[in-house]
Write a protein that holds these residues in place. Structure first.
Motif, PDB file in Angstrom:
ATOM      1  N   THR A   1      -4.031   7.777   4.527  1.00 37.00           N
ATOM      2  CA  THR A   1      -2.964   7.477   3.573  1.00 37.00           C
ATOM      3  C   THR A   1      -1.737   8.372   3.726  1.00 37.00           C
ATOM      4  OG1 THR A   1      -4.515   6.572   1.967  1.00 37.00           O
ATOM      5  CG2 THR A   1      -2.420   7.380   1.108  1.00 37.00           C
TER       6      THR A   1
ATOM      7  N   ASP B   1     -15.119  -1.925  -0.018  1.00 38.78           N
ATOM      8  CA  ASP B   1     -14.176  -2.578  -0.935  1.00 38.78           C
ATOM      9  C   ASP B   1     -14.841  -2.988  -2.246  1.00 38.78           C
ATOM     10  OD1 ASP B   1     -12.081  -2.321   0.794  1.00 38.78           O
ATOM     11  OD2 ASP B   1     -11.939  -4.441   1.334  1.00 38.78           O
TER      12      ASP B   1
ATOM     13  N   ARG C   1      -9.124  -4.471   6.442  1.00 39.42           N
ATOM     14  CA  ARG C   1     -10.291  -4.721   5.593  1.00 39.42           C
ATOM     15  C   ARG C   1     -11.569  -4.360   6.362  1.00 39.42           C
ATOM     16  NH1 ARG C   1     -10.258  -8.444   1.256  1.00 39.42           N
ATOM     17  NH2 ARG C   1      -8.404  -8.075  -0.004  1.00 39.42           N
TER      18      ARG C   1
ATOM     19  N   THR D   1     -12.534 -10.059  -2.097  1.00 41.44           N
ATOM     20  CA  THR D   1     -13.528  -9.884  -1.050  1.00 41.44           C
ATOM     21  C   THR D   1     -14.552 -11.016  -1.112  1.00 41.44           C
ATOM     22  OG1 THR D   1     -15.076  -8.605  -2.410  1.00 41.44           O
ATOM     23  CG2 THR D   1     -13.294  -7.382  -1.322  1.00 41.44           C
TER      24      THR D   1
ATOM     25  N   ARG E   1     -13.140  -1.135  10.419  1.00 40.47           N
ATOM     26  CA  ARG E   1     -12.163  -1.966   9.723  1.00 40.47           C
ATOM     27  C   ARG E   1     -11.357  -2.760  10.736  1.00 40.47           C
ATOM     28  NH1 ARG E   1     -11.419  -0.420   4.471  1.00 40.47           N
ATOM     29  NH2 ARG E   1      -9.308  -1.239   4.393  1.00 40.47           N
TER      30      ARG E   1
ATOM     31  N   GLY F   1      -2.193  -3.016   6.354  1.00 41.44           N
ATOM     32  CA  GLY F   1      -3.480  -2.329   6.371  1.00 41.44           C
ATOM     33  C   GLY F   1      -4.587  -3.163   6.979  1.00 41.44           C
TER      34      GLY F   1
ATOM     35  N   GLY G   1     -10.370   3.054  -2.013  1.00 37.54           N
ATOM     36  CA  GLY G   1     -10.481   4.073  -0.986  1.00 37.54           C
ATOM     37  C   GLY G   1     -10.480   5.477  -1.545  1.00 37.54           C
TER      38      GLY G   1
ATOM     39  N   GLY H   1       0.827  -1.199   0.000  1.00 38.94           N
ATOM     40  CA  GLY H   1       0.000   0.000   0.000  1.00 38.94           C
ATOM     41  C   GLY H   1       0.862   1.250   0.000  1.00 38.94           C
TER      42      GLY H   1
ATOM     43  N   THR I   1      -5.289   0.043  -0.223  1.00 35.65           N
ATOM     44  CA  THR I   1      -6.676   0.472  -0.105  1.00 35.65           C
ATOM     45  C   THR I   1      -6.943   1.799  -0.790  1.00 35.65           C
ATOM     46  OG1 THR I   1      -6.966  -0.723   1.980  1.00 35.65           O
ATOM     47  CG2 THR I   1      -8.490   1.086   1.541  1.00 35.65           C
ATOM     48  N   CYS I   2      -6.119   2.798  -0.520  1.00 32.54           N
ATOM     49  CA  CYS I   2      -6.378   4.151  -1.007  1.00 32.54           C
ATOM     50  C   CYS I   2      -6.550   4.192  -2.517  1.00 32.54           C
ATOM     51  CB  CYS I   2      -5.250   5.086  -0.585  1.00 32.54           C
ATOM     52  SG  CYS I   2      -5.401   6.745  -1.271  1.00 32.54           S
TER      53      CYS I   2
ATOM     54  N   ASP J   1      -2.336   1.809   8.751  1.00 33.16           N
ATOM     55  CA  ASP J   1      -3.562   1.379   9.430  1.00 33.16           C
ATOM     56  C   ASP J   1      -3.367   0.195  10.366  1.00 33.16           C
ATOM     57  OD1 ASP J   1      -4.536   3.275   7.750  1.00 33.16           O
ATOM     58  OD2 ASP J   1      -5.954   1.984   6.684  1.00 33.16           O
TER      59      ASP J   1
END
Length: 496
Positions: free
Chosen positions: A343, A186, A169, A36, A295, A167, A52, A10, A47-48, A334
């Motif tokens: 982020t 997600d 989920r 997922t 999360r 990170g 995200g 990430g 994620t970002c 995270d």
């Protein structure tokens, strides 16, 4: 043996790996994304980039364009096929599939760019999940039971230092049908078909941001909240955001929790929910149900015990300036306990950690005044203390709140109803230092970012007021505040 292995591709992991390599370290990055429960999968970047900040801001922007179309007639625009008739915004249609495809194409370009960037930085990219065999040995596992990958694909690598940046989920509630018949943040950006009537469960900024752009794109949207929205943010600002969302078409189901989800014959989701106060039960059908209730960190499969790394009760990793309980192992972003899940924080942590280890730097990340923005329809930028936390920390008599309600110039011609808000919190015990910044209005991220420098500099109110505003802008409100809450005077501003 590598000088550094980063587990997690990430924003933070990529930042640390490339800076360490630039400073001469031999580096490898491990990254592997499990699909997922709904089946969504994505590439390198975390994620970002994938699910995200990037897609969220673009969907939010799409909703803003819809508002601009509706108001264009007030600014003199007309339909060329209907001369003399102002453009009213009626009849235009948003195409979800086109937006999704364009945004996903951009994300794929970013994914490819990250791979190219690692190659250029001479960082080895390993598409595998990492876990500890011992404090210096990482098992690289590319086996994926839910992917189109067969066989046992495991190797081992060793490293002098290791950074954990895996990170987290989104969580699902433990109720019948939650995973089978709902999605999370997600998944929302990758839906093949329009979401239709949508229930968003949660009161977080992720929940409100998604609900906001869904309403803006024309979908009936309801938000189910158990208690208050935006817990941890300034309460006054949070309630103003909620009121604005209600005024712009988002409905709230308050003081309620879902009990179960069933699939109806027509494909809709029947949600049974309960009022937490009256215990009365209700049912309503939706096309899409999305959970944004928090999360959880991806620490479970890391086998941290083998490395001597300890976690807190929330399963996040204990850190002191990114160092864990194992002196050669670090955690950032995270997955680290009590670190803002943002982020830019992870990026800054990774960059500055690499500089300390390989560049002889002494600088640490300052987490006291991290700027952030919530991209709700009425955008919200904040830095530092909320009013509630300032009172609890310093006492109500020792702080002053300067505030103003104002209407941006661009809202006046189309007579938009939203009123924006500016607030500064000052600490009398520390030479009237500005300790809280809160802005509700357009372009909140751009406005807030610049003022973050004032917090790093530790400006007092007198020094803050030396700044000359740019007219006519919303940002100038933040250097023009003169009315205090304590005075009891109406904060509504008139004129320009």
């Amino acid at each position: 043996m590598y000088d550094l292995v980063v587990i997690g591709g990430g924003s933070g992991g990529l930042s640390a790996s490339k800076e360490a390599a630039r400073l001469g370290a031999k580096v490898a990055v491990l990254d592997f994304v499990y699909p997922t429960f709904y089946g969504t999968r994505w590439g390198l970047g975390g994620t970002c980039v994938n699910v995200g900040c990037i897609p969220k801001k673009l969907y939010h922007t799409a909703a803003i364009f819809g508002h601009h179309i509706e108001e264009a007639g007030h600014y003199g625009w007309e339909d060329s096929s209907r001369p003399g008739i102002p453009l009213e915004g009626k009849g235009h249609k948003h195409v979800w599939e086109r937006l999704r495809e364009n945004i996903q194409n951009h994300i794929h370009e970013l994914n490819n760019g990250y791979i190219t960037g690692l190659r250029s930085a001479k960082v080895q990219y390993i598409n595998a999940r990492g876990s500890f065999k011992d404090p210096h040995t990482i098992i690289c596992d590319a086996t994926c039971p839910t992917c189109d990958v067969v066989g046992d694909r495991k190797t081992e690598i060793t490293a002098r230092r290791i950074i954990i940046a895996v990170g987290g989920r989104p969580q699902y509630p433990k109720i019948p049908g939650a995973k089978e018949y709902s999605i999370t943040s997600d998944d929302i950006f990758s839906l093949q078909n329009p979401p239709g009537k949508t229930l968003v469960v949660g009161a977080s900024y992720i929940a409100l941001e998604c609900a906001g752009f869904l309403t803006g794109l024309g979908y009936e949207t309801k938000v189910m909240v158990r208690s208050v929205v935006l817990r941890g943010f300034d309460r006054d600002c949070a309630e103003r955001i909620k009121d604005d969302m209600i005024n712009t078409g988002t409905n709230f189901i308050e003081s309620c929790i879902p009990l179960g989800i069933e699939l109806l014959p027509d494909g809709k989701r029947l949600v049974t929910y309960e009022n937490v106060n009256s215990k009365e039960k209700f049912q309503e059908a939706f096309d899409t149900v999305m959970f944004a209730i928090g999360r959880e960190p991806l620490t479970k499969e890391l086998n941290l015990e083998a490395a001597g790394v300890k976690v807190a009760e929330d399963k996040k990793i204990w850190t002191w300036n990114e160092r864990t309980t194992a002196p050669h192992i670090y955690a950032l972003g995270d997955v680290a306990h009590k670190v803002p899940e943002l982020t830019p924080v992870a990026i800054k942590q990774g960059l500055m950690l690499a500089k300390r280890i390989w560049g002889n730097s002494k600088l640490l990340v300052n987490l006291d005044h991290v700027p952030t923005t919530v991209f709700t329809p009425l955008e919200y930028g904040s830095i530092g203390f909320s009013e509630e936390r300032a009172i609890a920390t310093f006492g109500e008599d020792n702080i002053e709140v300067y505030h103003s309600e104002f209407t941006p110039l661009e809202y006046t011609v189309p007579h938009r109803r939203s009123r924006c808000y500016a607030k500064l919190i000052v600490n009398y015990l520390d030479k009237q230092r500005v300790i809280g910044f809160h802005y509700l209005g357009p372009n909140a991220g751009e406005v807030t970012q610049g003022f973050a420098s004032a917090f790093v500099a530790g400006l007092s109110l007198d020094e803050w007021n030396l700044v000359v505003g740019i007219h006519p802008t919303c940002a100038e409100e933040m250097v023009s505040l003169r009315r205090t809450k304590r005075s009891g005077l109406d904060p509504k501003k008139s004129g320009c």
